[in-house]
Write a protein that holds these residues in place. Structure first.
Motif, PDB file in Angstrom:
ATOM      1  N   LEU A 176     -97.019 -15.640 -22.873  1.00  0.00           N
ATOM      2  CA  LEU A 176     -97.677 -16.956 -22.865  1.00  0.00           C
ATOM      3  C   LEU A 176     -98.719 -17.031 -21.763  1.00  0.00           C
ATOM      4  CD1 LEU A 176     -97.827 -19.983 -23.762  1.00  0.00           C
ATOM      5  CD2 LEU A 176     -96.000 -20.411 -22.107  1.00  0.00           C
ATOM      6  N   LEU A 177     -98.332 -16.616 -20.555  1.00  0.00           N
ATOM      7  CA  LEU A 177     -99.247 -16.667 -19.413  1.00  0.00           C
ATOM      8  C   LEU A 177    -100.432 -15.718 -19.605  1.00  0.00           C
ATOM      9  CD1 LEU A 177     -96.651 -16.822 -16.489  1.00  0.00           C
ATOM     10  CD2 LEU A 177     -98.025 -18.699 -17.425  1.00  0.00           C
ATOM     11  N   THR A 178    -100.168 -14.550 -20.196  1.00  0.00           N
ATOM     12  CA  THR A 178    -101.236 -13.581 -20.456  1.00  0.00           C
ATOM     13  C   THR A 178    -102.251 -14.151 -21.446  1.00  0.00           C
ATOM     14  OG1 THR A 178     -99.736 -11.726 -20.059  1.00  0.00           O
ATOM     15  CG2 THR A 178    -101.760 -11.254 -21.282  1.00  0.00           C
ATOM     16  N   CYS A 179    -101.728 -14.799 -22.502  1.00  0.00           N
ATOM     17  CA  CYS A 179    -102.612 -15.395 -23.519  1.00  0.00           C
ATOM     18  C   CYS A 179    -103.469 -16.513 -22.924  1.00  0.00           C
ATOM     19  CB  CYS A 179    -101.785 -15.943 -24.686  1.00  0.00           C
ATOM     20  SG  CYS A 179    -101.046 -14.673 -25.730  1.00  0.00           S
ATOM     21  N   GLN A 182    -106.225 -15.131 -20.783  1.00  0.00           N
ATOM     22  CA  GLN A 182    -107.320 -14.563 -21.554  1.00  0.00           C
ATOM     23  C   GLN A 182    -108.123 -15.630 -22.287  1.00  0.00           C
ATOM     24  OE1 GLN A 182    -105.327 -11.720 -24.041  1.00  0.00           O
ATOM     25  NE2 GLN A 182    -105.142 -10.176 -22.424  1.00  0.00           N
ATOM     26  N   ASP A 183    -107.405 -16.629 -22.810  1.00  0.00           N
ATOM     27  CA  ASP A 183    -108.061 -17.698 -23.563  1.00  0.00           C
ATOM     28  C   ASP A 183    -107.245 -18.967 -23.382  1.00  0.00           C
ATOM     29  OD1 ASP A 183    -109.347 -19.389 -25.268  1.00  0.00           O
ATOM     30  OD2 ASP A 183    -108.936 -18.251 -27.099  1.00  0.00           O
ATOM     31  N   PHE A 184    -107.664 -19.801 -22.427  1.00  0.00           N
ATOM     32  CA  PHE A 184    -106.894 -21.005 -22.084  1.00  0.00           C
ATOM     33  C   PHE A 184    -106.798 -21.983 -23.256  1.00  0.00           C
ATOM     34  CE2 PHE A 184    -106.115 -25.149 -20.057  1.00  0.00           C
ATOM     35  CZ  PHE A 184    -105.028 -24.802 -19.260  1.00  0.00           C
ATOM     36  N   GLY A 185    -107.717 -21.902 -24.174  1.00  0.00           N
ATOM     37  CA  GLY A 185    -107.718 -22.827 -25.303  1.00  0.00           C
ATOM     38  C   GLY A 185    -106.896 -22.345 -26.483  1.00  0.00           C
ATOM     39  N   MET A 186    -106.254 -21.180 -26.343  1.00  0.00           N
ATOM     40  CA  MET A 186    -105.462 -20.656 -27.450  1.00  0.00           C
ATOM     41  C   MET A 186    -104.295 -21.589 -27.753  1.00  0.00           C
ATOM     42  SD  MET A 186    -103.415 -17.011 -27.831  1.00  0.00           S
ATOM     43  CE  MET A 186    -104.909 -16.017 -27.794  1.00  0.00           C
ATOM     44  N   GLY A 187    -104.107 -21.928 -29.000  1.00  0.00           N
ATOM     45  CA  GLY A 187    -103.022 -22.813 -29.400  1.00  0.00           C
ATOM     46  C   GLY A 187    -101.698 -22.080 -29.503  1.00  0.00           C
ATOM     47  N   LEU A 188    -100.607 -22.855 -29.647  1.00  0.00           N
ATOM     48  CA  LEU A 188     -99.277 -22.265 -29.746  1.00  0.00           C
ATOM     49  C   LEU A 188     -99.146 -21.345 -30.951  1.00  0.00           C
ATOM     50  CD1 LEU A 188     -96.844 -25.160 -28.719  1.00  0.00           C
ATOM     51  CD2 LEU A 188     -97.229 -22.993 -27.535  1.00  0.00           C
ATOM     52  N   SER A 189     -99.798 -21.711 -32.059  1.00  0.00           N
ATOM     53  CA  SER A 189     -99.710 -20.883 -33.263  1.00  0.00           C
ATOM     54  C   SER A 189    -100.277 -19.494 -33.004  1.00  0.00           C
ATOM     55  CB  SER A 189    -100.448 -21.555 -34.424  1.00  0.00           C
ATOM     56  OG  SER A 189    -101.810 -21.769 -34.082  1.00  0.00           O
ATOM     57  N   GLY A 190    -101.369 -19.447 -32.261  1.00  0.00           N
ATOM     58  CA  GLY A 190    -101.976 -18.161 -31.924  1.00  0.00           C
ATOM     59  C   GLY A 190    -101.113 -17.360 -30.972  1.00  0.00           C
ATOM     60  N   ILE A 191    -100.483 -18.063 -30.020  1.00  0.00           N
ATOM     61  CA  ILE A 191     -99.602 -17.390 -29.057  1.00  0.00           C
ATOM     62  C   ILE A 191     -98.398 -16.780 -29.765  1.00  0.00           C
ATOM     63  CG2 ILE A 191     -98.067 -17.771 -27.090  1.00  0.00           C
ATOM     64  CD1 ILE A 191    -100.065 -19.928 -26.137  1.00  0.00           C
ATOM     65  N   PHE A 192     -97.790 -17.561 -30.661  1.00  0.00           N
ATOM     66  CA  PHE A 192     -96.629 -17.061 -31.406  1.00  0.00           C
ATOM     67  C   PHE A 192     -97.016 -15.924 -32.346  1.00  0.00           C
ATOM     68  CE2 PHE A 192     -94.628 -21.232 -30.393  1.00  0.00           C
ATOM     69  CZ  PHE A 192     -93.457 -20.744 -29.827  1.00  0.00           C
ATOM     70  N   ALA A 193     -98.213 -16.030 -32.944  1.00  0.00           N
ATOM     71  CA  ALA A 193     -98.656 -15.021 -33.910  1.00  0.00           C
ATOM     72  C   ALA A 193     -98.889 -13.667 -33.255  1.00  0.00           C
ATOM     73  CB  ALA A 193     -99.928 -15.490 -34.602  1.00  0.00           C
ATOM     74  N   THR A 194     -99.300 -13.669 -31.994  1.00  0.00           N
ATOM     75  CA  THR A 194     -99.604 -12.414 -31.300  1.00  0.00           C
ATOM     76  C   THR A 194     -98.416 -11.868 -30.511  1.00  0.00           C
ATOM     77  OG1 THR A 194    -100.479 -13.688 -29.414  1.00  0.00           O
ATOM     78  CG2 THR A 194    -102.053 -12.952 -31.091  1.00  0.00           C
ATOM     79  N   TYR A 195     -97.309 -12.612 -30.522  1.00  0.00           N
ATOM     80  CA  TYR A 195     -96.144 -12.179 -29.742  1.00  0.00           C
ATOM     81  C   TYR A 195     -95.284 -11.196 -30.530  1.00  0.00           C
ATOM     82  CZ  TYR A 195     -91.769 -12.319 -27.110  1.00  0.00           C
ATOM     83  OH  TYR A 195     -90.653 -11.969 -26.395  1.00  0.00           O
TER      84      TYR A 195
END
Length: 370
Positions: A176-179, A182-195
């Motif tokens: 989460l912190l890494t995302c 890299q991109d502070f505007g990344m939404g939760l869906s994007g964070i979960f999708a890349t995990y």
């Protein structure tokens, strides 16, 4: 060569909900009663506890065996009921049932294929063992000694599921912190999708792990307040440690024995893995009851959809086809623990002693040539 179609299996695959319900009741109710009985008797004298704890261990093993059936969706006819009851039994056994059952299904799918699945002890091949230093060889052998079943069993049930949730949560927070970095505007869906989780494979496994931990830790708190912290954890630790050690032992000897089918992927045969890579552990009737007939392991591997209450009848009906099945007794169990190496060249399990003899013979041949 026998074929799976030669076996009579289908008629034994039908689940009986009434019988399954009775099994749950005659297991969970006595197990709960034994806890209160032990608590009352401990107030009189702790010398009353050993036989009660012995019974508690036996019922804990039966709880795990029934949970195992739920994982195969065989205990009840409904998949949903198996999931619900399996989750409840998983709480009793302190282990997340759904993630465990998915891992166990992988074992069934690859039984006897030792290039893919090396059992619960994560055994290595003779080639890998040969590359180890003398110290690491000793450590490897020590960690797979039968006495390690006890600390290993406690870790497997009580610690590992809690540790998996903690480490998994920390791992996700790092992601989460890494995302966000890299991109502070990344939404939760994007964070979960890349995990890519390390401690569970699917979202369903995570939720089962989470709710299991909530229920298990919650029950620890409640029962500690009810029975007293000292009494609860003393008895609970003994019961969980011993029951885990016993069912891990049973699982181990039903696949690790002299002559067990231990093939590489090329040429591997599912049927031979079931018939010759799984033993029939001949137990007294009372132990078969507490282990829910899991000793008929070869039949279980022929079809995991056969509920425990049909395994014996299915075994008897197909006895004429099971001449190559390894029959073990309780006396044979200690010998099984020597087979902790897989030899890919001979497609067999070996003991460290036999491997050392092979090493000595190989070195003598080299010396003669020199």
């Amino acid at each position: 060569m026998i074929k799976k179609s030669d076996f009579v299996l289908n008629s034994y695959m039908k689940s009986n909900d009434l019988r399954a319900t009775y099994q749950i009741l005659n297991t969970v109710i006595p197990y709960g009663f034994l806890w209160f009985f032990a608590w009352k008797m401990a107030a009189i004298s702790i010398w009353f506890l050993p036989p009660i704890i012995l019974l508690m261990v036996a019922f804990s093993i039966r709880c795990f065996s029934l949970m195992h059936d739920c994982g195969h969706y065989s205990l009840f006819s409904s998949k949903k009921v198996n999931r619900i009851v399996g989750f409840f039994l998983g709480v009793i056994n302190a282990i997340p049932q759904y993630p465990w059952s998915r891992g166990h299904a992988y074992h069934h799918k690859n039984n006897g294929n030792w290039e893919v699945y090396r059992g619960p002890s994560a055994l290595i091949s003779t080639e890998e063992f040969a590359k180890l230093s003398p110290l690491h060889r000793v450590i490897y052998q020590l960690l797979r000694h039968p006495f390690m079943l006890f600390p290993g069993g406690f870790f497997y049930l009580v610690i590992k599921p809690r540790l998996a949730l903690i480490l998994g949560t920390v791992d996700f927070i790092k992601h989460l912190l890494t995302c966000l970095k890299q991109d502070f505007g990344m939404g939760l869906s994007g964070i979960f999708a890349t995990y890519k989780p390390k401690y569970w494979y699917t979202t369903a496994e995570f939720w089962d792990l989470l709710f299991n931990n909530i229920c298990v830790v919650g029950s620890w708190v409640l029962l500690s307040r009810l029975f007293g912290l000292g009494f609860f954890w003393s008895v609970y630790s003994i019961v969980m440690t011993c029951s885990a050690a016993i069912f891990i032992c049973i699982f181990f000897v039903q696949h690790n024995f002299e002559g067990s089918y231990a093939h590489k992927t090329e040429g591997w045969n599912y049927l031979l893995g079931a018939v010759e890579g799984s033993s029939y552990l001949k137990l007294p009737a009372i132990l078969n009851w507490f282990s829910a007939d899991i000793a008929y392991h070869n039949i279980h591997h022929l079809s995991e959809r056969i509920p425990n209450y049909n395994l014996r009848a299915c075994h008897n009906a197909n006895a004429h086809l099971l001449s190559n099945v390894k029959v073990l007794t309780i006396r044979d169990i200690p010998d099984c623990f020597q087979f902790i190496l897989w030899d890919a060249a001979s497609d067999s399990l070996q003991s460290i002693e036999s491997f050392k003899r092979s090493e000595i013979q190989a070195s003598q041949v080299v010396d003669l040539k020199v």
